[in-house]
Design an enzyme around this catalytic site. Structure first.
Site, PDB file in Angstrom:
ATOM      1  N   GLU A 196       1.101  -6.316  -4.937  1.00  0.00           N
ATOM      2  CA  GLU A 196       0.710  -5.461  -6.058  1.00  0.00           C
ATOM      3  C   GLU A 196       1.866  -4.636  -6.607  1.00  0.00           C
ATOM      4  O   GLU A 196       2.092  -4.595  -7.813  1.00  0.00           O
ATOM      5  CB  GLU A 196      -0.427  -4.522  -5.646  1.00  0.00           C
ATOM      6  CG  GLU A 196      -0.870  -3.603  -6.771  1.00  0.00           C
ATOM      7  CD  GLU A 196      -2.147  -2.828  -6.477  1.00  0.00           C
ATOM      8  OE1 GLU A 196      -2.278  -1.686  -6.938  1.00  0.00           O
ATOM      9  OE2 GLU A 196      -3.021  -3.377  -5.788  1.00  0.00           O
TER      10      GLU A 196
ATOM     11  N   ASP B 217       0.821  -1.207   0.000  1.00  0.00           N
ATOM     12  CA  ASP B 217       0.000   0.000   0.000  1.00  0.00           C
ATOM     13  C   ASP B 217       0.857   1.260   0.000  1.00  0.00           C
ATOM     14  O   ASP B 217       0.646   2.172  -0.804  1.00  0.00           O
ATOM     15  CB  ASP B 217      -0.925   0.007   1.222  1.00  0.00           C
ATOM     16  CG  ASP B 217      -1.985  -1.085   1.155  1.00  0.00           C
ATOM     17  OD1 ASP B 217      -2.020  -1.819   0.155  1.00  0.00           O
ATOM     18  OD2 ASP B 217      -2.767  -1.197   2.103  1.00  0.00           O
TER      19      ASP B 217
END
Length: 390
Positions: A286, A30
């Site tokens: 990610e 994140d």
């Protein structure tokens, strides 16, 4: 300087002011994504950005120049501010990005609602290739206080918000890979001596029951492999396979045809170069997943596991798009390896099949990279959305 004052001073000189909020969960994905986005918005879009993060210590791991105890500091043009539970009175930005469904402070939302000209409120979602993403991208959600929030989805198709990619990234990567000495020089800077003739593989993953079978296969292959493992969660599994004492940065262990080097946890630009230096990259989450695609080299993705196996839909959706254009044997080999890896199953057979199709899969990785790089990047798409909204 008092909390937030530095951020206010920085924003004051810009016409458009952005606030990005990031809540660090249990990994660096994140904060990695939001930090890259914030830097790019400042460097390429000429806007001011405050990045609010609830774990500045985690931010300092990927930005070593940062002070992990500072309430507000400027790093690479971005005002990085500590997001404390006790929220200070803060004038909201013109654009407010709520990253990955974190919840904005109630006092901040109230300040947004009190502004005469309401800010653009964007909920930046996780990256996914699932079909429903395009239909939800850009949809508004009216809030009870009169504010309107929009869902913004990154994605792999033209009808989504695009992918995070700096404007010069691909040219810089291609130049690095074209320089025969760049990769070896970079690795020596990390304390790793490249082994002549060895295939270079990087490994950055979550704990994985499939790892021993893969390491077994690498250790008995005809050609030598040098495995580069940055500090992280997978290191304990590597240590268990080796049957060694605790691994530390700088350690080098050899088993058969496999040499394992332990690297330090590096900041983002160095991690990019690690991916560029390798012939194959095993990545996770990610941020590293996307950066491996920009490396233009074959990869193996360890997706973040979700409750009730929800991550399998996301994994399969990406595979459906990524394997387009491959021959049936190459496609089947890649899919089998990714599913074995993410399912914690033995990769002995699927890795062997992957090797048989390695040449085609290597060419395909660069082709996929250039295809995705031809589309509008995420930062540009966000700014275009804001300009169209005005």
């Amino acid at each position: 300087m008092s909390r937030g004052k530095l951020g206010h001073q920085l924003l004051a000189v810009y016409a458009v002011k952005w606030d990005i909020f990031c809540s660090v969960v249990d990994n660096f994905g994140d904060i990695g994504v939001t930090w890259r986005l914030a830097k790019q918005l400042v460097a390429e879009q000429d806007v001011a950005v405050r990045l609010w993060v609830d774990d500045v210590g985690a931010f300092a791991r990927i930005c070593p120049a940062a002070d992990p105890y500072a309430d507000c500091q400027v790093q690479q043009g971005v005002a990085v501010c500590a997001w404390h539970a006790q929220w200070p009175a803060t004038e909201p930005g013109d654009v407010v990005v709520e990253a990955f469904a974190c919840h904005l402070p109630q006092a901040y939302v109230a300040a947004m609602a009190a502004r005469e000209r309401k800010p653009l409120w964007l909920n930046l979602e996780y990256l996914s290739a699932e079909d429903w993403v395009a239909g939800c991208h850009g949809l508004p959600s009216m809030q009870s206080n009169g504010l309107q929030k929009y869902f913004f989805f990154p994605g792999f198709s033209p009808d989504t918000g695009g992918l995070l990619r700096e404007s010069n990234l691909i040219a810089e990567r291609q130049g690095f890979q074209a320089d025969r000495d760049a990769g070896s020089g970079f690795l020596r800077g990390l304390g790793v001596e490249p082994v002549a003739g060895s295939r270079l593989i990087s490994l950055f993953a979550y704990e994985n029951a499939a790892l021993p079978s893969w390491l077994d296969a690498l250790s008995v292959m005809q050609h030598a492999t040098q495995l580069l493992v940055p500090e992280g969660r997978i290191l304990a599994d590597v240590q268990a396979w080796l049957g060694s004492d605790a691994l530390k940065v700088g350690d080098c262990q050899v088993r058969g045809q496999l040499q394992i080097n332990v690297l330090p946890f590096v900041e983002q630009s160095q991690y990019d170069r690690l991916l560029w230096s390798c012939d194959f990259n095993a990545v996770r989450g990610e941020d590293s997943f996307l950066r491996a695609q920009w490396a233009g080299r074959p990869m193996l993705w360890h997706i973040y596991p979700q409750e009730e196996g929800a991550h399998w839909d996301k994994l399969n959706a990406f595979l459906e798009g990524y394997t387009q254009g491959l021959s049936a044997p190459a496609r089947d080999a890649l899919v089998a390896l990714w599913r074995d890896w993410n399912g914690g199953q033995s990769t002995s057979k699927s890795w062997s099949l992957w090797q048989e199709n390695a040449e085609e899969l290597t060419v395909h990785a660069e082709k996929w990279c250039l295809e995705q790089a031809s589309r509008t990047d995420l930062a540009t798409a966000l700014v275009q959305f804001q300009q169209n909204w005005l």
